[in-house]
Enzyme design. Structure first.
Site, PDB file in Angstrom:
ATOM      1  N   ARG A  47       7.642   0.671   2.737  1.00 27.03           N
ATOM      2  CA  ARG A  47       8.380   1.627   1.888  1.00 27.03           C
ATOM      3  C   ARG A  47       7.322   2.450   1.150  1.00 27.03           C
ATOM      4  NH1 ARG A  47      13.622  -0.536  -1.169  1.00 27.03           N
ATOM      5  NH2 ARG A  47      13.894   1.687  -1.423  1.00 27.03           N
ATOM      6  N   ARG A  96      21.024  -6.622 -10.313  1.00 33.10           N
ATOM      7  CA  ARG A  96      20.218  -5.401 -10.428  1.00 33.10           C
ATOM      8  C   ARG A  96      21.089  -4.159 -10.231  1.00 33.10           C
ATOM      9  NH1 ARG A  96      16.468  -4.789  -6.114  1.00 33.10           N
ATOM     10  NH2 ARG A  96      16.557  -2.745  -7.020  1.00 33.10           N
ATOM     11  N   ASP A 100      22.537   2.267   2.048  1.00 33.78           N
ATOM     12  CA  ASP A 100      22.887   1.258   1.047  1.00 33.78           C
ATOM     13  C   ASP A 100      24.234   0.584   1.331  1.00 33.78           C
ATOM     14  OD1 ASP A 100      20.555   1.547  -0.301  1.00 33.78           O
ATOM     15  OD2 ASP A 100      21.341   2.851  -1.867  1.00 33.78           O
ATOM     16  N   CYS A 117       0.832  -1.202   0.000  1.00 34.29           N
ATOM     17  CA  CYS A 117       0.000   0.000   0.000  1.00 34.29           C
ATOM     18  C   CYS A 117       0.864   1.248   0.000  1.00 34.29           C
ATOM     19  CB  CYS A 117      -0.948  -0.017   1.184  1.00 34.29           C
ATOM     20  SG  CYS A 117      -0.262   0.668   2.673  1.00 34.29           S
TER      21      CYS A 117
HETATM   22  C1  UD1 Z   1      16.575   5.606  -2.755  1.00 33.25           C
HETATM   23  C2  UD1 Z   1      17.533   4.600  -3.338  1.00 33.25           C
HETATM   24  C3  UD1 Z   1      17.824   3.493  -2.334  1.00 33.25           C
HETATM   25  C4  UD1 Z   1      18.279   4.086  -1.000  1.00 33.25           C
HETATM   26  C5  UD1 Z   1      17.289   5.138  -0.503  1.00 33.25           C
HETATM   27  C6  UD1 Z   1      17.763   5.853   0.736  1.00 33.25           C
HETATM   28  C7  UD1 Z   1      17.035   4.707  -5.703  1.00 33.25           C
HETATM   29  C8  UD1 Z   1      16.507   4.028  -6.900  1.00 33.25           C
HETATM   30  N1  UD1 Z   1      16.963   4.041  -4.536  1.00 33.25           N
HETATM   31  O1  UD1 Z   1      15.348   4.895  -2.516  1.00 33.25           O
HETATM   32  O2  UD1 Z   1      18.842   2.665  -2.872  1.00 33.25           O
HETATM   33  O3  UD1 Z   1      18.358   3.052  -0.039  1.00 33.25           O
HETATM   34  O4  UD1 Z   1      17.081   6.129  -1.549  1.00 33.25           O
HETATM   35  O5  UD1 Z   1      18.977   6.478   0.503  1.00 33.25           O
HETATM   36  O6  UD1 Z   1      17.560   5.795  -5.774  1.00 33.25           O
HETATM   37  N2  UD1 Z   1       9.489   7.645   2.657  1.00 33.25           N
HETATM   38  C9  UD1 Z   1       8.245   7.995   3.084  1.00 33.25           C
HETATM   39  N3  UD1 Z   1       7.307   8.358   2.131  1.00 33.25           N
HETATM   40  C10 UD1 Z   1       7.606   8.390   0.810  1.00 33.25           C
HETATM   41  C11 UD1 Z   1       8.886   8.030   0.381  1.00 33.25           C
HETATM   42  C12 UD1 Z   1       9.827   7.664   1.332  1.00 33.25           C
HETATM   43  O7  UD1 Z   1       7.942   7.968   4.276  1.00 33.25           O
HETATM   44  O8  UD1 Z   1       6.722   8.737   0.013  1.00 33.25           O
HETATM   45  C13 UD1 Z   1      10.525   7.231   3.654  1.00 33.25           C
HETATM   46  C14 UD1 Z   1      10.980   5.783   3.453  1.00 33.25           C
HETATM   47  O9  UD1 Z   1      10.146   4.862   4.098  1.00 33.25           O
HETATM   48  C15 UD1 Z   1      12.368   5.811   4.061  1.00 33.25           C
HETATM   49  C16 UD1 Z   1      12.851   7.229   3.760  1.00 33.25           C
HETATM   50  O10 UD1 Z   1      11.693   7.985   3.411  1.00 33.25           O
HETATM   51  O11 UD1 Z   1      12.300   5.640   5.456  1.00 33.25           O
HETATM   52  C17 UD1 Z   1      13.854   7.305   2.633  1.00 33.25           C
HETATM   53  O12 UD1 Z   1      13.309   6.742   1.473  1.00 33.25           O
HETATM   54  P1  UD1 Z   1      13.636   7.334   0.030  1.00 33.25           P
HETATM   55  O13 UD1 Z   1      14.726   8.343   0.164  1.00 33.25           O
HETATM   56  O14 UD1 Z   1      12.389   7.751  -0.614  1.00 33.25           O
HETATM   57  O15 UD1 Z   1      14.197   6.058  -0.722  1.00 33.25           O
HETATM   58  P2  UD1 Z   1      14.008   5.710  -2.264  1.00 33.25           P
HETATM   59  O16 UD1 Z   1      14.003   6.955  -3.079  1.00 33.25           O
HETATM   60  O17 UD1 Z   1      12.899   4.738  -2.405  1.00 33.25           O
END
Ligand code: UD1
Length: 422
Positions: free
Chosen positions: A121, A398, A306, A116
């Site tokens: 995530r 990947r 990461d 969801c």
């Molecule tokens: C990107 C990277 C991933 C890395 C992560 C954190 C890519 C393709 N992937 O993932 O390898 O581990 O950054 O550096 O670039 N969150 C929310 N709401 C949202 C989106 C995120 O609460 O709508 C939270 C997530 O649960 C997490 C935090 O924000 O706790 C960081 O996530 P985010 O920076 O968005 O990671 P990605 O962009 O998915």
């Protein structure tokens, strides 16, 4: 399915060239959807995630051709605004097409990337950003359905609750063609965001502040074809540094952006590894003895989540105890039970892992559970006594281009083989 067979105990030595950054290439590929014309992106890693993103773009009507590490894209005509479940489930970063589709086509239908919108995530901040720009966003049978208002997206003030990399990128891509000024506060500062902004600027976008927590975008009416060189992969850099360190080896990494990972150099130095930088080359030399340290993952320029699993492999064989806390992903510890199979002593309490080092790891069969966790297993296998088999390495493919070939070129005894099974 492929697996790696590793015989531990070899010291790594030699030179490796660092590939282009996966996490910068993916949003830049999505951003090519904003451009009615040809985009050339150089230094693209030949990875499964890049192929998946190419498929996503092709289904939308764009063309993508990767020759070596040069990706030629053309999004002159977009025929669809839907990214379907089958592709998005393979790669979460497919969500990056949401902003560009809304900006260019005025609508988007993108499968939710697993679970969801507010799950472990979540993508709530991506949606909040699109709504702030005037889009109407609904969820329909596992899809995000977004529609821009008549006349297109409008610039807005967006303050992110969490400095999400993905949400920052998506909002940035949506805002470059919006009417008026957008300000993103608490924006992610990762180098991947700076690369995306630089790419968009090279196509005529007006952006300032990328790399700081406030990004300002003045919408323009159209972007133009462009050619751009991707940045090097800082996570791959950290992985090879760690691989050299865990084997007590001496390795030179070329084509690096040292300014993208000073914290990683500092942490390795604290562990007793010699790290030196000359221009775009980083040299690392270990003496076979690692000191345990504590690590807390943070948003950039803090220690990257990461590299958390990979550094846990180092702590398993270091002198003393170290504590690793992941503040970005509280449940990113699937490597812990696998490292324990090699003899590691790790206690896990929520998002805090206490690693008692000074252990001799012993080869075993281990499972690759996600991209970075798999890499931790490979590193552990490089020092474990005897043979380690890392199963299901498709996760590694990947994110790392021919990692076994490159590790073998440094002297590691590692080979890929195909095994039967589901
Ligand atoms: C990107 C990277 C991933 C890395 C992560 C954190 C890519 C393709 N992937 O993932 O390898 O581990 O950054 O550096 O670039 N969150 C929310 N709401 C949202 C989106 C995120 O609460 O709508 C939270 C997530 O649960 C997490 C935090 O924000 O706790 C960081 O996530 P985010 O920076 O968005 O990671 P990605 O962009 O998915």
């Amino acid at each position: 399915m492929d697996a790696f067979r590793i015989l531990g105990g070899r010291r790594l030595e030699g030179t490796v060239e660092i590939a282009g950054a996966k996490n910068a290439a993916l949003p830049i590929m999505a951003a090519a959807l904003l451009i009615p014309g040809r985009t050339v992106l150089r230094r693209v890693p030949a990875l499964r995630d890049v192929t998946t993103m190419s498929r996503v773009l092709e289904k939308l009507g764009a063309s993508c051709e990767l020759n070596g590490h040069v990706l030629d894209m053309d999004a002159t005509e977009l025929l669809s605004h839907e990214a379907d479940w089958d592709l998005v489930r393979r790669m979460r970063a497919s969500i990056y097409v949401l902003g560009p589709l809304l900006a260019r086509r005025g609508k988007a239908r993108v499968s939710l990337p697993g679970g969801c919108a507010w799950g472990p995530r979540p993508v709530n901040l991506h949606l909040k950003g699109m709504e702030a720009l005037g889009a109407e966003v609904t969820l329909d049978q596992g899809y995000i359905v977004a529609e821009a208002p008549p006349g297109g997206l409008r610039g807005a003030h967006v303050s992110l609750d969490v400095a999400s990399v993905g949400a920052t990128g998506n909002i940035l891509m949506a805002a470059v063609l919006a009417k008026g000024r957008t300000i993103i506060e608490n924006a992610a500062k990762e180098p991947d965001i700076v690369a995306l902004a630089d790419f968009l600027s090279s196509a005529g976008a007006s952006i300032s502040g990328a790399g700081t927590s406030t990004i300002e975008i003045d919408g323009v009416s159209e972007l133009k074809p462009t050619e751009f060189e991707n940045i090097p992969d800082r996570i791959e850099t950290g992985t090879f540094l760690a691989a050299a360190a865990i084997t007590g080896g001496a390795v030179h990494l070329t084509g690096v952006r040292p300014d993208h990972l000073p914290i990683v150099f500092d942490r390795l130095t604290e562990m007793g590894v010699r790290v030196s930088v000359e221009g775009q080359t980083v040299s690392v030399e270990g003496n076979g003895k690692l000191q345990a340290i504590d690590i807390t993952t943070q948003v950039h320029p803090g220690f990257p989540t990461d590299l958390q699993a990979i550094f846990m492999a180092l702590l398993c064989v270091a002198e003393g105890s170290g504590v690793i806390k992941d503040t970005i992903y509280g449940d990113r510890f699937s490597h812990v039970p696998e490292l324990r199979r090699l003899g590691a002593n790790i206690r896990l309490d929520g998002n805090v892992a206490t690693v008692k080092g000074a252990r001799r790891l012993q080869g075993a069969n281990v499972l690759s559970t996600d991209l970075r966790a798999s890499c931790a297993m490979v590193l552990a296998g490089l020092v474990a006594e005897g043979e380690t088999v890392v199963h299901r390495v498709y996760h590694i493919d990947r994110g790392y281009e021919q990692i076994e070939v490159r590790l073998a070129s440094l002297g590691a005894q590692i080979e890929r083989f195909r095994e039967e099974g589901p």
